[in-house]
Motif scaffolding. Structure first.
Motif, PDB file in Angstrom:
ATOM      1  N   ASP A 266       0.846  -1.185   0.000  1.00  0.00           N
ATOM      2  CA  ASP A 266       0.000   0.000   0.000  1.00  0.00           C
ATOM      3  C   ASP A 266       0.891   1.249   0.000  1.00  0.00           C
ATOM      4  O   ASP A 266       1.563   1.535   0.986  1.00  0.00           O
ATOM      5  N   PRO A 267       0.913   2.029  -1.102  1.00  0.00           N
ATOM      6  CA  PRO A 267       1.792   3.199  -1.162  1.00  0.00           C
ATOM      7  C   PRO A 267       1.427   4.292  -0.170  1.00  0.00           C
ATOM      8  O   PRO A 267       2.225   5.204   0.073  1.00  0.00           O
ATOM      9  N   ASP A 268       0.224   4.212   0.403  1.00  0.00           N
ATOM     10  CA  ASP A 268      -0.199   5.232   1.367  1.00  0.00           C
ATOM     11  C   ASP A 268       0.116   4.858   2.813  1.00  0.00           C
ATOM     12  O   ASP A 268      -0.343   5.529   3.744  1.00  0.00           O
ATOM     13  N   THR A 269       0.861   3.787   3.018  1.00  0.00           N
ATOM     14  CA  THR A 269       1.245   3.405   4.378  1.00  0.00           C
ATOM     15  C   THR A 269       2.028   4.538   5.029  1.00  0.00           C
ATOM     16  O   THR A 269       3.076   4.953   4.509  1.00  0.00           O
ATOM     17  N   PRO A 270       1.561   5.084   6.153  1.00  0.00           N
ATOM     18  CA  PRO A 270       2.215   6.267   6.732  1.00  0.00           C
ATOM     19  C   PRO A 270       3.478   5.976   7.520  1.00  0.00           C
ATOM     20  O   PRO A 270       4.356   6.828   7.643  1.00  0.00           O
ATOM     21  N   SER A 271       3.596   4.774   8.087  1.00  0.00           N
ATOM     22  CA  SER A 271       4.737   4.509   8.965  1.00  0.00           C
ATOM     23  C   SER A 271       4.877   3.021   9.231  1.00  0.00           C
ATOM     24  O   SER A 271       3.953   2.237   8.975  1.00  0.00           O
ATOM     25  N   VAL A 272       6.050   2.636   9.754  1.00  0.00           N
ATOM     26  CA  VAL A 272       6.285   1.276  10.229  1.00  0.00           C
ATOM     27  C   VAL A 272       7.053   1.366  11.541  1.00  0.00           C
ATOM     28  O   VAL A 272       7.742   2.346  11.805  1.00  0.00           O
ATOM     29  N   GLN A 273       6.913   0.336  12.346  1.00  0.00           N
ATOM     30  CA  GLN A 273       7.651   0.273  13.605  1.00  0.00           C
ATOM     31  C   GLN A 273       8.251  -1.125  13.733  1.00  0.00           C
ATOM     32  O   GLN A 273       7.549  -2.126  13.535  1.00  0.00           O
ATOM     33  N   VAL A 274       9.528  -1.195  14.067  1.00  0.00           N
ATOM     34  CA  VAL A 274      10.215  -2.476  14.217  1.00  0.00           C
ATOM     35  C   VAL A 274      10.586  -2.677  15.675  1.00  0.00           C
ATOM     36  O   VAL A 274      11.195  -1.802  16.297  1.00  0.00           O
ATOM     37  N   THR A 275      10.200  -3.813  16.217  1.00  0.00           N
ATOM     38  CA  THR A 275      10.564  -4.196  17.583  1.00  0.00           C
ATOM     39  C   THR A 275      11.407  -5.459  17.511  1.00  0.00           C
ATOM     40  O   THR A 275      10.938  -6.488  17.022  1.00  0.00           O
ATOM     41  N   VAL A 276      12.644  -5.384  17.969  1.00  0.00           N
ATOM     42  CA  VAL A 276      13.558  -6.527  17.891  1.00  0.00           C
ATOM     43  C   VAL A 276      13.510  -7.295  19.207  1.00  0.00           C
ATOM     44  O   VAL A 276      13.727  -6.730  20.280  1.00  0.00           O
ATOM     45  N   HIS A 277      13.219  -8.582  19.119  1.00  0.00           N
ATOM     46  CA  HIS A 277      13.139  -9.438  20.302  1.00  0.00           C
ATOM     47  C   HIS A 277      14.447 -10.199  20.534  1.00  0.00           C
ATOM     48  O   HIS A 277      14.785 -10.521  21.669  1.00  0.00           O
ATOM     49  N   CYS A 278      15.146 -10.519  19.480  1.00  0.00           N
ATOM     50  CA  CYS A 278      16.442 -11.206  19.584  1.00  0.00           C
ATOM     51  C   CYS A 278      17.391 -10.514  18.620  1.00  0.00           C
ATOM     52  O   CYS A 278      17.230 -10.621  17.402  1.00  0.00           O
ATOM     53  N   GLY A 279      18.354  -9.787  19.148  1.00  0.00           N
ATOM     54  CA  GLY A 279      19.217  -8.942  18.352  1.00  0.00           C
ATOM     55  C   GLY A 279      19.083  -7.500  18.824  1.00  0.00           C
ATOM     56  O   GLY A 279      18.502  -7.239  19.888  1.00  0.00           O
ATOM     57  N   ARG A 280      19.594  -6.580  18.050  1.00  0.00           N
ATOM     58  CA  ARG A 280      19.530  -5.168  18.426  1.00  0.00           C
ATOM     59  C   ARG A 280      19.313  -4.324  17.179  1.00  0.00           C
ATOM     60  O   ARG A 280      20.037  -4.449  16.193  1.00  0.00           O
ATOM     61  N   LEU A 281      18.287  -3.479  17.221  1.00  0.00           N
ATOM     62  CA  LEU A 281      17.992  -2.610  16.083  1.00  0.00           C
ATOM     63  C   LEU A 281      19.033  -1.499  16.005  1.00  0.00           C
ATOM     64  O   LEU A 281      19.139  -0.668  16.902  1.00  0.00           O
ATOM     65  N   ASN A 282      19.785  -1.475  14.911  1.00  0.00           N
ATOM     66  CA  ASN A 282      20.832  -0.470  14.737  1.00  0.00           C
ATOM     67  C   ASN A 282      20.360   0.727  13.926  1.00  0.00           C
ATOM     68  O   ASN A 282      20.788   1.857  14.184  1.00  0.00           O
ATOM     69  N   ALA A 283      19.519   0.493  12.939  1.00  0.00           N
ATOM     70  CA  ALA A 283      19.069   1.586  12.075  1.00  0.00           C
ATOM     71  C   ALA A 283      17.781   1.183  11.381  1.00  0.00           C
ATOM     72  O   ALA A 283      17.565   0.006  11.084  1.00  0.00           O
ATOM     73  N   LEU A 284      16.914   2.166  11.124  1.00  0.00           N
ATOM     74  CA  LEU A 284      15.659   1.941  10.413  1.00  0.00           C
ATOM     75  C   LEU A 284      15.472   3.069   9.415  1.00  0.00           C
ATOM     76  O   LEU A 284      15.514   4.245   9.776  1.00  0.00           O
ATOM     77  N   ARG A 285      15.277   2.703   8.137  1.00  0.00           N
ATOM     78  CA  ARG A 285      15.057   3.691   7.085  1.00  0.00           C
ATOM     79  C   ARG A 285      13.765   3.342   6.356  1.00  0.00           C
ATOM     80  O   ARG A 285      13.670   2.284   5.728  1.00  0.00           O
ATOM     81  N   PHE A 286      12.779   4.230   6.457  1.00  0.00           N
ATOM     82  CA  PHE A 286      11.485   4.011   5.811  1.00  0.00           C
ATOM     83  C   PHE A 286      11.387   4.952   4.611  1.00  0.00           C
ATOM     84  O   PHE A 286      11.365   6.169   4.763  1.00  0.00           O
ATOM     85  N   HIS A 287      11.371   4.380   3.412  1.00  0.00           N
ATOM     86  CA  HIS A 287      11.284   5.156   2.187  1.00  0.00           C
ATOM     87  C   HIS A 287       9.821   5.213   1.754  1.00  0.00           C
ATOM     88  O   HIS A 287       9.331   4.321   1.058  1.00  0.00           O
ATOM     89  N   HIS A 288       9.144   6.277   2.172  1.00  0.00           N
ATOM     90  CA  HIS A 288       7.711   6.384   1.914  1.00  0.00           C
ATOM     91  C   HIS A 288       7.407   6.410   0.419  1.00  0.00           C
ATOM     92  O   HIS A 288       6.413   5.831  -0.039  1.00  0.00           O
ATOM     93  N   GLU A 289       8.277   7.071  -0.365  1.00  0.00           N
ATOM     94  CA  GLU A 289       8.013   7.193  -1.796  1.00  0.00           C
ATOM     95  C   GLU A 289       8.106   5.850  -2.512  1.00  0.00           C
ATOM     96  O   GLU A 289       7.491   5.649  -3.561  1.00  0.00           O
ATOM     97  N   LEU A 290       8.861   4.911  -1.944  1.00  0.00           N
ATOM     98  CA  LEU A 290       8.988   3.576  -2.527  1.00  0.00           C
ATOM     99  C   LEU A 290       8.129   2.549  -1.813  1.00  0.00           C
ATOM    100  O   LEU A 290       7.969   1.428  -2.299  1.00  0.00           O
ATOM    101  N   GLY A 291       7.594   2.934  -0.645  1.00  0.00           N
ATOM    102  CA  GLY A 291       6.825   1.976   0.144  1.00  0.00           C
ATOM    103  C   GLY A 291       7.676   0.845   0.669  1.00  0.00           C
ATOM    104  O   GLY A 291       7.260  -0.316   0.692  1.00  0.00           O
ATOM    105  N   SER A 292       8.899   1.165   1.097  1.00  0.00           N
ATOM    106  CA  SER A 292       9.808   0.116   1.572  1.00  0.00           C
ATOM    107  C   SER A 292      10.461   0.525   2.876  1.00  0.00           C
ATOM    108  O   SER A 292      10.648   1.708   3.157  1.00  0.00           O
TER     109      SER A 292
END
Length: 352
Positions: free
Chosen positions: A204-230
């Motif tokens: 869905d190209p209109d997705t406004p946001s995403v949130q990542v919760t890491v249970h095993c490991g550690r989140l180092n960086a998050l990049r949400f490209h809204h124009e690509l929907g990725s």
């Protein structure tokens, strides 16, 4: 649909050690009481034996508990494990270790993590070049991964291979994918690999946001490209893996409010894996009229091996390929049960 691909880009080698070299024992050398040697890590067998003793269970009782959970491991095999004569390697044995942790009430991964220092036997590990070639065969030009990452797309997973992948997907009452959890067991193909990079393509190209919760490991960086929907994010292992070491990554991706109902979910696997499980839960108020599992040779190929799936009592369906070679595996669904589906399934957009 969410089209995920996991990767391990090129990583620098291990960080230089901060420990000073020391000479052989010298009676004249001054004492250094402020420095203590790191305690040796227990082997898998030692940790298993200690946990079994602490639980008060015998090998026969442990064997019985595993059998109740549908896992067949003989008492003789369990005895070999605790004595260090052998270690779990097959998928059934690795699953047994996970259940043993639960039965013996140890921390999740306490025993599994001690298997990470084993080196694979038999065929040599694949090379980075082989992984890149496999990625180019699966992710054709113009598909989500190359679109999001450009020239770096075919270096994904250059130093990591997946051994097993499990995805649990939840749809909301409007038929949109709202959340899913991924558990991935990976093995390093070279020394010094420190993190895994994940890419998820949203349908869905209109997705406004995403949130990542890491249970095993550690989140180092998050990049949400809204124009690509990725979404692209890095999950660190907390240590540098050696060649042949394994690590477990587990995370949940929550997707912001969406307006376009999902129709399928798939995953591209450039190399064979021991196990791939895709488990999809439909909302009780939005159960599809039909669902099918399928396979594609690459991201441009047509769906083949289409098999009907029947929702269970939990309104879920799944696929678990017996032999999971390279390709794209997924589940698609159509329609909706109930005469009032068209009206009650609509979501009304709201502005904040």
């Amino acid at each position: 649909m969410i089209h995920p691909a996991h990767s391990g880009p090129d990583h620098p080698g291990p960080e230089p050690s901060t420990r000073r070299p020391h000479a052989p024992d010298d009676p004249a050398a001054p004492a250094t009481p402020d420095r203590q040697a790191d305690p040796p890590h227990p082997t898998f067998g030692e940790a298993f034996r200690q946990a079994l003793k602490a639980s008060g269970l015998t090998l026969q009782r442990l064997h019985h508990h595993l059998a109740v959970r549908g896992i067949s491991v003989s008492p003789a095999t369990l005895s070999h494990w605790q004595r260090g004569r052998s270690q779990p390697e097959r998928q059934q044995s690795l699953r047994a270790v996970s259940e043993v942790e639960s039965i013996l009430n140890t921390a999740p991964g306490a025993l599994q993590s001690l298997l990470s220092h084993r080196r694979p036997r038999g065929k040599a590990l694949v090379t980075g070049k082989e992984i890149s070639e496999a990625l180019s065969h699966i992710h054709t030009p113009g598909s989500p991964l190359p679109e999001a990452l450009g020239a770096d797309a075919y270096r994904f997973n250059e130093n990591l291979v997946s051994l097993s992948v499990q995805e649990t997907v939840h749809l909301d009452e409007y038929g949109c994918i709202a959340r899913y959890t991924v558990s991935n067991v990976v093995r390093a193909t070279r020394d010094g690999v420190r993190h895994l990079t994940a890419h998820h393509q949203l349908d869905d190209p209109d997705t406004p946001s995403v949130q990542v919760t890491v249970h095993c490991g550690r989140l180092n960086a998050l990049r949400f490209h809204h124009e690509l929907g990725s979404a692209v994010f890095d999950i660190g292992f907390g240590r540098a893996l050696g060649r042949g070491d394994t690590a477990i990554i587990n995370y949940t991706l929550d997707v912001g409010p969406r307006w376009k109902p999902s129709e399928h979910h798939e995953r591209a696997l450039p190399l064979s894996v021991r196990q791939y499980l895709l488990h999809i839960y439909f909302h009780p108020r939005h159960i599809p009229a039909a669902a099918y599992g399928y396979y594609r040779q690459n991201t441009e190929a047509a769906r083949i091996d289409i098999r009907p799936l029947s929702p269970d009592v939990s309104h879920s369906v799944h696929i678990l390929p017996a032999r999971c070679g390279p390709g794209v595996y997924g589940i698609l669904w159509k329609g909706r049960r109930g005469a009032d589906a068209e009206q009650s399934g609509k979501r009304v957009p709201r502005s904040s």
